[in-house]
Design a protein around this motif. Structure first.
Motif, PDB file in Angstrom:
ATOM      1  N   ILE A  96       0.838  -0.961   0.186  1.00 11.44           N
ATOM      2  CA  ILE A  96      -0.191   0.017   0.234  1.00 11.44           C
ATOM      3  C   ILE A  96       1.179   1.063   0.206  1.00 11.44           C
ATOM      4  O   ILE A  96       1.558   1.779   0.796  1.00 11.44           O
ATOM      5  CB  ILE A  96      -0.904   0.188   1.357  1.00 11.44           C
ATOM      6  CG1 ILE A  96      -1.663  -1.476   1.147  1.00 11.44           C
ATOM      7  CG2 ILE A  96      -2.069   1.183   0.879  1.00 11.44           C
ATOM      8  CD1 ILE A  96      -2.935  -1.617   2.569  1.00 11.44           C
ATOM      9  N   GLY A  97       1.269   1.754  -1.127  1.00 13.46           N
ATOM     10  CA  GLY A  97       1.476   2.888  -0.883  1.00 13.46           C
ATOM     11  C   GLY A  97       3.312   2.985  -2.741  1.00 13.46           C
ATOM     12  O   GLY A  97       3.689   2.062  -2.842  1.00 13.46           O
ATOM     13  N   ALA A  98       3.227   3.854  -3.204  1.00 15.16           N
ATOM     14  CA  ALA A  98       3.588   3.949  -4.175  1.00 15.16           C
ATOM     15  C   ALA A  98       5.024   4.787  -4.401  1.00 15.16           C
ATOM     16  O   ALA A  98       5.090   5.509  -5.545  1.00 15.16           O
ATOM     17  CB  ALA A  98       3.141   3.354  -5.702  1.00 15.16           C
ATOM     18  N   GLY A  99       4.994   5.698  -3.467  1.00 11.20           N
ATOM     19  CA  GLY A  99       6.593   6.330  -3.780  1.00 11.20           C
ATOM     20  C   GLY A  99       7.851   5.099  -3.090  1.00 11.20           C
ATOM     21  O   GLY A  99       7.928   3.792  -3.898  1.00 11.20           O
ATOM     22  N   PRO A 100       9.007   5.877  -3.107  1.00  5.91           N
ATOM     23  CA  PRO A 100      10.515   5.170  -3.275  1.00  5.91           C
ATOM     24  C   PRO A 100      10.078   3.263  -2.776  1.00  5.91           C
ATOM     25  O   PRO A 100      10.468   2.328  -2.921  1.00  5.91           O
ATOM     26  CB  PRO A 100      11.234   6.061  -2.568  1.00  5.91           C
ATOM     27  CG  PRO A 100      10.697   7.464  -3.374  1.00  5.91           C
ATOM     28  CD  PRO A 100       9.140   7.187  -2.881  1.00  5.91           C
TER      29      PRO A 100
ATOM     30  N   PRO B 140      13.592  14.697 -11.240  1.00  8.81           N
ATOM     31  CA  PRO B 140      11.881  15.375 -11.081  1.00  8.81           C
ATOM     32  C   PRO B 140      11.102  13.691  -9.929  1.00  8.81           C
ATOM     33  O   PRO B 140      11.529  12.616 -11.489  1.00  8.81           O
ATOM     34  CB  PRO B 140      11.378  15.295 -12.598  1.00  8.81           C
ATOM     35  CG  PRO B 140      12.098  15.806 -13.270  1.00  8.81           C
ATOM     36  CD  PRO B 140      13.446  15.061 -13.161  1.00  8.81           C
ATOM     37  N   PRO B 141      10.429  13.944  -9.071  1.00  6.81           N
ATOM     38  CA  PRO B 141      10.341  12.510  -8.923  1.00  6.81           C
ATOM     39  C   PRO B 141       9.431  11.960  -9.897  1.00  6.81           C
ATOM     40  O   PRO B 141       8.809  11.097  -9.167  1.00  6.81           O
ATOM     41  CB  PRO B 141       9.650  13.520  -7.216  1.00  6.81           C
ATOM     42  CG  PRO B 141       9.954  15.114  -6.998  1.00  6.81           C
ATOM     43  CD  PRO B 141      10.523  14.663  -8.647  1.00  6.81           C
ATOM     44  N   ALA B 142       8.474  13.098 -10.536  1.00  6.69           N
ATOM     45  CA  ALA B 142       7.278  12.258 -10.762  1.00  6.69           C
ATOM     46  C   ALA B 142       8.050  11.090 -12.157  1.00  6.69           C
ATOM     47  O   ALA B 142       7.456  10.437 -12.518  1.00  6.69           O
ATOM     48  CB  ALA B 142       6.512  13.388 -11.853  1.00  6.69           C
ATOM     49  N   GLU B 143       9.451  11.458 -13.030  1.00  6.74           N
ATOM     50  CA  GLU B 143       9.740  10.629 -13.467  1.00  6.74           C
ATOM     51  C   GLU B 143      10.576   9.397 -12.626  1.00  6.74           C
ATOM     52  O   GLU B 143      10.354   8.422 -13.282  1.00  6.74           O
ATOM     53  CB  GLU B 143      11.215  12.059 -14.144  1.00  6.74           C
ATOM     54  CG  GLU B 143      11.996  11.151 -15.218  1.00  6.74           C
ATOM     55  CD  GLU B 143      13.121  11.618 -15.585  1.00  6.74           C
ATOM     56  OE1 GLU B 143      14.199  11.828 -15.770  1.00  6.74           O
ATOM     57  OE2 GLU B 143      12.638  12.780 -15.971  1.00  6.74           O
TER      58      GLU B 143
ATOM     59  N   ARG C 217       9.056   7.771 -10.693  1.00  2.00           N
ATOM     60  CA  ARG C 217       8.537   6.954 -10.782  1.00  2.00           C
ATOM     61  C   ARG C 217       7.674   6.273 -12.007  1.00  2.00           C
ATOM     62  O   ARG C 217       7.471   5.468 -11.876  1.00  2.00           O
ATOM     63  CB  ARG C 217       6.843   8.002  -9.713  1.00  2.00           C
ATOM     64  CG  ARG C 217       7.056   8.172  -8.463  1.00  2.00           C
ATOM     65  CD  ARG C 217       6.013   9.024  -7.832  1.00  2.00           C
ATOM     66  NE  ARG C 217       5.535   9.682  -8.614  1.00  2.00           N
ATOM     67  CZ  ARG C 217       5.456  11.744  -7.936  1.00  2.00           C
ATOM     68  NH1 ARG C 217       6.508  10.827  -6.955  1.00  2.00           N
ATOM     69  NH2 ARG C 217       5.080  12.209  -8.592  1.00  2.00           N
ATOM     70  N   GLU C 218       7.880   6.778 -12.502  1.00  3.82           N
ATOM     71  CA  GLU C 218       7.231   6.391 -13.818  1.00  3.82           C
ATOM     72  C   GLU C 218       8.178   5.890 -14.364  1.00  3.82           C
ATOM     73  O   GLU C 218       7.692   4.657 -15.248  1.00  3.82           O
ATOM     74  CB  GLU C 218       7.055   8.316 -15.249  1.00  3.82           C
ATOM     75  CG  GLU C 218       6.987   7.791 -16.147  1.00  3.82           C
ATOM     76  CD  GLU C 218       6.504   8.979 -17.346  1.00  3.82           C
ATOM     77  OE1 GLU C 218       6.088   8.648 -18.592  1.00  3.82           O
ATOM     78  OE2 GLU C 218       7.207   9.850 -17.153  1.00  3.82           O
TER      79      GLU C 218
END
Length: 317
Positions: free
Chosen positions: A25-29, A71-74, A76-77
């Motif tokens: 549960i959770g999709a950060g690092p 960038p954090p979004a990059e 995660r992508e």
């Protein structure tokens, strides 16, 4: 990714509802790394991504080897694209509402009303920062207002910065930033400093404002700080006030053992006080540490360790 509901839910060969080896549960690092580790060991894994991230407003990550400035979004992508190569990992773009014990594992109720089951759960929902109620501060958070010198101090090298908050926590920031920036001014955000506190801060090389900050706003040169009597511009501000809170209610729901820091207590493999429940990232730490170490790399490492703990448990159960 389409969510499976009702009769569409996977079923095991016996005809009963499918039970994942792990739900993350959770999709950060922390969550992304946990899912990657589980996927590489061919363990059926469901990764739940609510779309909420602690560094969601941050433009660039720093102090992350091979990703300094990414960038954090990059980040995660890229991670999600790599996870797509693992058939044992399923990703759903939805949050979880509750986690409850069931026979043989745990049931997780999703925000859309669907229910999924797993033998193990890794909590990686992270925390949210509760900032002082200072006008303009929330809008600057992650872009011109920060909390971590390791993440954002270097970008202010040789420039003037402000520190917002109480003296004891400001002292720590001065010690870390003093050799990086040209000068530091410490501003109170709720009440002024005592004469002793001001003397201590000045002895560390900082200037001390006797006036409380009433607002902050973006400026071409950084941040415009408004006090009762005027304005001052600095390159950026570091917040020594504020607190963290869990982004999700699962620790309370499950009655997990907590630490004085407000974090979930875990052992060396991310195990919590409840068998089958693991935790990783900013919401948990070992009792040997005074608090969570807020870092992309350390969160990812914690996610990997928790996944290894799950795999160990699966091998012995």
């Amino acid at each position: 990714m389409k969510s499976q509901t009702g009769d569409e839910r996977k079923r095991d060969p016996s005809g009963g509802p499918h039970m994942y080896d792990a739900i993350v549960i959770g999709a950060g690092p922390a969550g992304l790394q946990a899912a990657l580790t589980l996927g590489r060991m061919h363990r059926s894994t469901l990764l739940l991504d609510s779309g909420e991230y602690r560094n969601g407003t941050v433009r660039h990550m720093h102090n992350v080897v091979a990703n300094d400035g990414t960038p954090p979004a990059e980040f995660r992508e890229t991670a999600r694209a790599q996870l797509a190569e693992y058939s044992d990992v399923e990703i759903r773009d939805i949050g979880a509402q509750t986690v409850t014990a069931i026979e043989g594992g745990y049931g997780v109720l999703l925000a859309d009303g669907d229910a999924v089951d797993a033998r193990h759960v890794i909590l990686a929902t992270g925390v949210a920062d509760d900032l002082p109620p200072l006008p303009g501060l929330q809008e600057l958070w992650g872009t011109k207002a920060f909390s971590c010198p390791f993440c954002d101090g270097h970008e202010h090298a040789g420039r003037s910065i402000g520190i917002l908050g109480p003296a004891p926590r400001a002292e720590h920031l001065i010690g870390l930033l003093g050799r990086i920036v040209s000068d530091i001014t410490v501003f109170p955000v709720d009440q002024g400093f005592s004469a002793e506190e001001a003397q201590t801060l000045e002895a560390l090389g900082a200037r001390v404002s006797v006036e409380t900050v009433t607002a902050v706003a973006p400026d071409a040169d950084g941040v415009r700080i408004t006090t009762d009597s005027g304005e001052q511009t600095v390159a950026g501000v570091f917040v020594a006030a504020g607190s963290m809170r869990h982004r999700a209610p699962f620790a309370d729901q499950l009655g997990l053992q907590m630490l004085p820091s407000g974090s979930i207590e875990i052992d060396d493999f991310g195990r919590t006080s409840l068998p089958g429940i693991f935790a990783a990232g900013d919401l948990a730490h070992r009792a040997s540490l005074p608090g969570p170490m807020a870092s992309v790399l350390l969160a990812a490492a914690a996610g990997q360790i928790a996944a290894v703990g799950v795999i160990q448990s699966l091998m012995t159960s």
